[in-house]
Design an enzyme around this catalytic site. Structure first.
Site, PDB file in Angstrom:
ATOM      1  NE  ARG A  34      -3.338  -2.645   2.513  1.00  0.00           N
ATOM      2  CZ  ARG A  34      -4.575  -3.024   2.782  1.00  0.00           C
ATOM      3  NH1 ARG A  34      -5.545  -2.152   2.766  1.00  0.00           N
ATOM      4  NH2 ARG A  34      -4.855  -4.264   3.072  1.00  0.00           N
ATOM      5  NE  ARG A  43      -1.576  -4.231  -6.320  1.00  0.00           N
ATOM      6  CZ  ARG A  43      -2.430  -4.434  -7.292  1.00  0.00           C
ATOM      7  NH1 ARG A  43      -2.044  -5.042  -8.391  1.00  0.00           N
ATOM      8  NH2 ARG A  43      -3.690  -4.029  -7.195  1.00  0.00           N
ATOM      9  CG  ASP A  79      -6.908  -9.684   1.334  1.00  0.00           C
ATOM     10  OD1 ASP A  79      -6.451  -8.558   1.566  1.00  0.00           O
ATOM     11  OD2 ASP A  79      -8.120  -9.957   1.473  1.00  0.00           O
TER      12      ASP A  79
HETATM   13  O1  1CP Z   1      -3.921  -3.709  -4.747  1.00  0.00           O
HETATM   14  C1  1CP Z   1      -3.533  -3.588  -3.610  1.00  0.00           C
HETATM   15  O2  1CP Z   1      -2.367  -3.360  -3.346  1.00  0.00           O
HETATM   16  C2  1CP Z   1      -4.592  -3.716  -2.574  1.00  0.00           C
HETATM   17  C3  1CP Z   1      -4.200  -3.365  -1.215  1.00  0.00           C
HETATM   18  C4  1CP Z   1      -4.208  -4.585  -0.308  1.00  0.00           C
HETATM   19  C5  1CP Z   1      -3.107  -5.168   0.316  1.00  0.00           C
HETATM   20  C6  1CP Z   1      -1.685  -4.720   0.218  1.00  0.00           C
HETATM   21  C7  1CP Z   1      -5.333  -5.349   0.047  1.00  0.00           C
HETATM   22  C8  1CP Z   1      -6.697  -5.153  -0.427  1.00  0.00           C
HETATM   23  N1  1CP Z   1      -4.934  -6.390   0.861  1.00  0.00           N
HETATM   24  C9  1CP Z   1      -3.580  -6.296   1.060  1.00  0.00           C
HETATM   25  C10 1CP Z   1      -2.753  -7.235   1.834  1.00  0.00           C
HETATM   26  C11 1CP Z   1      -3.214  -7.636   3.171  1.00  0.00           C
HETATM   27  N2  1CP Z   1      -4.516  -7.668   3.622  1.00  0.00           N
HETATM   28  C12 1CP Z   1      -2.386  -8.136   4.193  1.00  0.00           C
HETATM   29  C13 1CP Z   1      -0.909  -8.439   3.977  1.00  0.00           C
HETATM   30  C14 1CP Z   1       0.085  -7.935   4.850  1.00  0.00           C
HETATM   31  C15 1CP Z   1       0.132  -6.449   5.092  1.00  0.00           C
HETATM   32  O3  1CP Z   1      -0.664  -5.676   4.555  1.00  0.00           O
HETATM   33  O4  1CP Z   1       1.038  -6.075   5.835  1.00  0.00           O
HETATM   34  C16 1CP Z   1      -3.197  -8.350   5.328  1.00  0.00           C
HETATM   35  C17 1CP Z   1      -2.764  -8.796   6.706  1.00  0.00           C
HETATM   36  C18 1CP Z   1      -4.536  -8.083   4.938  1.00  0.00           C
HETATM   37  C19 1CP Z   1      -5.674  -8.290   5.798  1.00  0.00           C
HETATM   38  C20 1CP Z   1      -6.997  -7.788   5.404  1.00  0.00           C
HETATM   39  N3  1CP Z   1      -7.548  -7.681   4.162  1.00  0.00           N
HETATM   40  C21 1CP Z   1      -7.998  -7.406   6.329  1.00  0.00           C
HETATM   41  C22 1CP Z   1      -7.838  -7.476   7.821  1.00  0.00           C
HETATM   42  C23 1CP Z   1      -7.049  -6.375   8.369  1.00  0.00           C
HETATM   43  C24 1CP Z   1      -7.659  -5.018   8.338  1.00  0.00           C
HETATM   44  O5  1CP Z   1      -6.991  -4.145   7.834  1.00  0.00           O
HETATM   45  O6  1CP Z   1      -8.760  -4.855   8.873  1.00  0.00           O
HETATM   46  C25 1CP Z   1      -9.127  -7.031   5.616  1.00  0.00           C
HETATM   47  C26 1CP Z   1     -10.432  -6.536   6.197  1.00  0.00           C
HETATM   48  C27 1CP Z   1      -8.838  -7.207   4.245  1.00  0.00           C
HETATM   49  C28 1CP Z   1      -9.737  -6.982   3.091  1.00  0.00           C
HETATM   50  C29 1CP Z   1      -9.153  -6.027   2.131  1.00  0.00           C
HETATM   51  N4  1CP Z   1      -8.125  -6.339   1.298  1.00  0.00           N
HETATM   52  C30 1CP Z   1      -7.768  -5.230   0.571  1.00  0.00           C
HETATM   53  C31 1CP Z   1      -8.640  -4.176   0.925  1.00  0.00           C
HETATM   54  C32 1CP Z   1      -8.602  -2.796   0.342  1.00  0.00           C
HETATM   55  C33 1CP Z   1      -9.500  -4.677   1.890  1.00  0.00           C
HETATM   56  C34 1CP Z   1     -10.619  -3.929   2.545  1.00  0.00           C
HETATM   57  C35 1CP Z   1     -10.230  -3.396   3.876  1.00  0.00           C
HETATM   58  C36 1CP Z   1      -8.837  -2.834   3.934  1.00  0.00           C
HETATM   59  O7  1CP Z   1      -8.633  -1.697   3.488  1.00  0.00           O
HETATM   60  O8  1CP Z   1      -7.953  -3.549   4.415  1.00  0.00           O
END
Ligand code: 1CP
Length: 354
Positions: A34, A43, A79
Site C-alpha cells: 500500500r 504492483r 489477504d
Molecule cells: O492492490 C492492492 O495493493 C490492494 C491493497 C491490499 C493489500 C496490500 C489489500 C486489499 N490487501 C492487502 C494485503 C493484506 N490484507 C495483508 C498483507 C500484509 C500487510 O498488509 O502487511 C493483510 C494482513 C490483509 C488483511 C486484510 N484484508 C484485512 C484485515 C485487516 C484489516 O486491515 O482490517 C481485511 C479486512 C482485508 C480486506 C481487504 N483487502 C484489501 C482491501 C482494500 C480490503 C478492505 C479493507 C482494507 O482496506 O484492508
C-alpha cells in the site's frame, strides 16, 4: 520438517509470553504494501492475487518493509479473502474500491461452497511462508494470519466491504441456523489453514476480526466468541498432535470494546486493541487477565509532524507501560501515509528504556 535459520530477534514472542524483552516490540498492521513506493512500483507489473499466489513475489513484498525499517516482525503478504476464494467464490481486487465478490453468498447458494480441498488450494500461502522464513534469515519472526469467521462471513454475504453489514447481520437475526452453519464451516477451514501456516514456518498467528465493530455484546457472545475460542483451542491441539511447538496467537477484534474481558478469556496470548480505547481503560478492563495487549495508536497520527507523532507514541507507551505490551497502530496504515512517519514511530518505540 523444515529447518530454518535461528531467530535473532524474539522481542515479540517474549512479549506475547509475558516476558520482558530488551526493547518494546513494534510492527505495523498492513506494513507490507500500500503506502510503500516500492510496492506501488511492483504492483504496476503484477496483479494483487498474482503476488499472493506466487511464493517468490509474495516473499519479495513481505520483505520490503523489513529491508527498509527496524521492525520486530514480518507478516506474510496475502489477504483474508483467499479463504472465500478457495471455497470457490470469485474475489476481485479493484483499485480504489478494494475487494469485490461479484456473486455474494445467499441462504440458497450456501451449499455450493467447495469445502473439500479448500485448505489444499491454499497451499501456495504455505509455500510463500516457507520461502520467506528462509529469506528472513532469522532476522524477525514471521506472522501468519487469517480473517475471523464473522469478518469473512461479512465479505462473503455483502460481496465486499460495507459500512453497515446489514445483509450479513440480517442472517444473524433472520437465519440463525444458516449463520451458524456458515460460521462453523469457516471456523473448521480457518483452523486447518492456520495449522498449515505453522507447519510451513509461521511463528506467530493473528486472527483479524475487522468487522467486529458492527456487532454488540449479545451478538458477539453468540456468533463471535464461541468460534474464536474453538479456533484457539483446536489450533493448539492440532499442533500438539503434529508434535509442533505451540505459537502465540493474536486476536484483533476491531471495535469489540463491548467485550474485552470476554475476549481475554478465549486463550489468545495477545489482544489487539483499536485506537478508540484509552490505554488506561484497556489496562483496567484487562486487570488480572493473563494477556498481552497490542496497539493502539490512531493510524492517522502518522499524518502528524515528526515531533507531535513522537510525543503521541511516547505518551501511549507511558500509559500502557512496558509489561505485556506490543506497539502497533489501532488499525492498518493507509496508502497515502508518509513512509518517514513509520520510521519515526519505530525510532521512538525503540528509544524507550524499559
Ligand atoms: O492492490 C492492492 O495493493 C490492494 C491493497 C491490499 C493489500 C496490500 C489489500 C486489499 N490487501 C492487502 C494485503 C493484506 N490484507 C495483508 C498483507 C500484509 C500487510 O498488509 O502487511 C493483510 C494482513 C490483509 C488483511 C486484510 N484484508 C484485512 C484485515 C485487516 C484489516 O486491515 O482490517 C481485511 C479486512 C482485508 C480486506 C481487504 N483487502 C484489501 C482491501 C482494500 C480490503 C478492505 C479493507 C482494507 O482496506 O484492508
Amino acid at each position: 520438517m523444515n529447518t530454518f535459520p535461528p531467530l535473532k530477534n524474539d522481542r515479540i514472542l517474549r512479549a506475547a509470553r509475558g516476558e520482558l524483552p530488551d526493547k518494546l516490540p513494534v510492527w505495523v498492521m498492513r506494513q507490507a504494501g500500500r503506502y510503500l513506493p516500492e510496492f506501488m512500483e511492483f504492483r504496476k507489473n503484477h496483479s494483487f492475487f498474482e503476488i499472493c499466489q506466487n511464493a517468490e513475489l509474495a516473499c519479495e513484498v513481505t520483505l520490503m518493509p523489513i529491508r527498509r525499517y527496524d521492525l520486530d516482525a514480518a507478516i506474510i503478504f496475502s489477504d483474508i479473502l483467499v479463504i472465500p476464494q478457495a471455497l470457490g467464490m470469485t474475489v476481485e481486487m479493484k483499485a480504489g474500491i478494494g475487494p469485490v465478490l461479484p456473486d455474494p453468498l445467499t441462504t440458497e447458494n450456501l451449499n455450493e461452497l467447495k469445502i473439500d480441498g479448500a485448505v489444499e488450494r491454499l497451499k501456495y500461502v504455505g509455500e510463500a511462508i516457507t520461502l520467506t522464513r528462509h529469506k528472513l534469515e532469522g532476522k524477525v519472526p514471521l506472522f501468519g494470519f487469517s480473517g475471523a469467521p464473522w469478518t469473512l462471513m461479512g465479505y462473503m454475504i455483502e460481496g465486499g466491504g460495507s459500512k453497515t453489514l446489514s445483509k450479513a447481520k440480517k442472517w444473524l437475526y433472520a437465519h440463525p441456523d444458516a449463520s451458524h452453519k456458515l460460521l462453523e464451516l469457516l471456523t473448521n477451514i480457518i483452523i486447518d489453514y492456520l495449522v498449515m501456516q505453522v507447519e510451513a514456518g509461521a511463528q506467530i498467528l493473528q486472527v483479524f476480526d475487522s468487522n467486529a465493530d458492527l456487532l454488540n455484546k449479545e451478538l458477539y457472545i453468540t456468533y463471535g466468541l464461541p468460534y474464536l475460542r474453538k479456533i484457539k483451542q483446536l489450533v493448539h491441539l492440532k499442533l500438539q498432535e503434529k508434535k509442533l511447538e505451540p505459537v502465540p496467537m493474536v486476536l484483533f477484534a476491531k471495535g469489540a470494546h463491548y467485550c474485552l474481558p470476554e475476549q481475554a478469556d478465549l486463550g489468545y496470548e495477545v489482544l489487539g486493541i483499536d485506537w478508540t480505547l484509552e490505554p488506561e481503560v484497556v489496562r483496567r478492563l484487562l486487570k488480572g487477565k493473563n494477556v498481552t495487549v497490542q496497539g493502539n495508536l490512531d493510524p492517522c497520527a502518522l499524518y502528524a509532524p515528526k515531533e507531535e507523532l513522537a510525543r503521541l507514541v511516547q505518551n501511549m507507551i507511558k500509559q500502557f507501560g512496558s509489561q505485556r505490551y506490543i506497539v502497533n497502530l489501532g488499525h492498518g496504515i493507509y496508502p497515502d501515509m508518509p513512509p518517514d512517519s513509520v520510521q519515526t514511530l519505530l525510532e521512538t518505540v525503540h528509544s524507550v528504556n524499559i
